[in-house]
Design a protein around this motif. Structure first.
Motif: not given
Length: 507
Positions: A306-314
């Motif tokens: 699990v990564y930060n929300s921006a990376l996860m969304e990308m």
């Protein structure tokens, strides 16, 4: 300088990959500037402004933390402190603003460095070293005095050549008593004279001291230090002391497991007591050697991230698979050498794993046990692990910026930044937040008179007892240490690298 692998932490090595996406896959937020210092005529005072190099380093650290950091949103209010027009100490600021919660430092590991080559060499088991590992302790009846104890010795290194062995006690360094101020000279210096002694029969440090002179050597510290097989009334139990998930050990691990397979090993004692982490590629290889071959052939999920929300969304928009899967083939790359390693014939059909761990077992060691837990029976023997439940990228400017961006002033800089949390296939992570607890309590005792891999050694004996070995008399698995000792830790310097290749460039 290599620090003898004493760091209880792992890393996530970035492998640069051009992604078919817009020029800026993740937009960088422009942060507000702090006021300049100005004189009476409104001119900016150059004495209070950072040099061009430091200014670039500020920007580099801010860009990385703003893009990849696991806790980017939590530290957003502190990122302006890395203003390239005013911040004079980016190394110190990064250390200060890494994630805290409820007054407690959560992230102990993110660190910025201006000596990237030495930093990365030390994490790959390379560089000047004496070829031993040490732990420290205090001498109770001598105020301010410490001792160091040798916990393991690497074959072919200066320590082995000098005759040092596990359990030897160091009480002087270059003729001076060991204190908080000089104890790291036993690791970091280019040459040293150690005063070496031992425990007397009554459990006290002997007054007989022998001088041992050594010069550090530039050598590779092979983490595959001991492997052997025990016969427990027809059941074959393998033993592997493994001290770091470094890249080069990928070449040796398959041969160890091929031998285990030939010898009929069905249970394994994996000794990770001092293993502070390493490359994810190596972790996945070791997991694939241990896991059921059917799960490896099916390429089942070994680990999720699990990564930060921006990376996860990308990555969600790109349809990226953020899981790590078992595999029978691994691409080995180091120093211009590239080859495919096939481990199809190296599966000994292990049904139970006994993991020897201490508070120095961290990161990739913990991630390995977390990821394997759904696939086979694991007995944790020793002490609670360190609790390094997240992983990071090791990044230089060339990894972060496009080639068109001029980063020549900071070629020597780099950062180790926490980017993700690992978990098993079902999202569970027993290492979070404080480490994996032991099923069988047992202390590491370097004073027990046995070397690593010897059946009489305290922790190995506890593992073999758990595997069904019977010993005369009563075996206590909760043996207290005879002298209080603790690992030598260095705040901020990790021990190895984990690998991911989904990473956008900036600028």
């Amino acid at each position: 300088m290599h620090f003898a692998g004493l760091w209880p932490a792992d890393l996530l090595m970035f492998m640069k990959k051009e992604l078919a996406a817009p020029a800026l896959l993740l937009a960088m937020t422009l942060l507000g500037s702090c006021d300049f210092f100005e004189d009476a005529f409104g001119r900016k005072d150059s004495a209070t402004r950072p040099s061009p190099e430091i200014s670039k380093a500020d920007s580099f650290a801010r860009d990385v933390l703003n893009t990849y950091y696991l806790w980017t949103s939590e530290i957003a209010g502190d990122l302006p402190r890395l203003d390239p027009d005013t911040c004079l100490d980016p190394v110190g600021v990064v250390r200060e603003i890494r994630y805290h919660a409820a007054g407690r430092e959560v992230d102990h590991w993110t660190v910025l460095t201006d000596d990237f080559d030495s930093f990365t060499s030390s994490m790959q088991g390379l560089g000047l070293t004496y070829g031993y590992e040490l732990q420290s302790g205090r001498i109770s009846n001598r105020e301010g005095q410490y001792f160091l104890v040798v916990t393991c010795v690497y074959p072919g290194g200066p320590a082995q050549k000098a005759g040092l062995k596990r359990g030897d006690i160091i009480v002087t360094i270059d003729g001076k008593p060991v204190t908080r101020d000089n104890l790291y000279d036993a690791l970091d210096s280019r040459s040293v004279i150690l005063g070496v002694t031992f425990l007397d029969g009554d459990g006290t440090i002997s007054s007989s001291v022998e001088p041992v002179a050594m010069s550090a050597e530039d050598m590779y510290l092979d983490p595959v230090m001991v492997s052997r097989t025990f016969d427990l009334d027809g059941k074959k139990v393998g033993y592997l002391f493994y001290n770091s998930f470094d890249i080069r050990s990928q070449l040796k691990l398959p041969d160890v497991f091929r031998r285990f397979k030939e010898e009929g090993v069905t249970e394994l004692v994996l000794d990770l007591r001092y293993n502070g982490g390493g490359y994810a590629r190596t972790e996945t290889m070791l997991a694939s050697l241990i896991a059921p071959s059917s799960s490896v052939v099916a390429k089942e999920v070994f680990q999720t991230d699990v990564y930060n929300s921006a990376l996860m969304e990308m990555w969600k928009e790109q349809g990226a698979d953020l899981s790590t899967r078992f595999s029978n083939t691994f691409e080995y790359e180091e120093g211009g050498r590239a080859e495919t390693i096939d481990i199809t014939d190296a599966h000994p059909s292990i049904t139970r794993l006994y993991a020897l761990v201490t508070g120095s077992s961290a990161s990739a060691s913990e991630a390995l046990l977390v990821g394997l837990a759904p696939y086979l029976d694991i007995t944790i023997i020793g002490e609670q692990t360190y609790g390094k439940y997240c992983a990071g990228f090791v990044l230089g400017p060339g990894d972060v910026y496009k080639k068109t961006y001029d980063y020549s002033l900071i070629d020597d800089w780099g950062i180790y930044v926490m980017v993700s949390k690992f978990a098993d296939r079902d999202g569970r992570n027993a290492a979070e937040p404080d480490g994996i607890p032991a099923d069988v309590a047992c202390h590491d005792d370097p004073f027990d008179g046995f070397q690593l891999g010897d059946e009489g050694e305290t922790m190995l004996r506890a593992a073999l007892s758990s595997a069904g070995k019977t010993y005369p008399g009563t075996l206590s698995t909760a043996i207290p240490p005879r002298l209080g000792i603790e690992p030598l830790h260095r705040t901020g310097l990790p021990a190895g690298l984990l690998v991911k290749d989904l990473l956008p460039q900036v600028k």
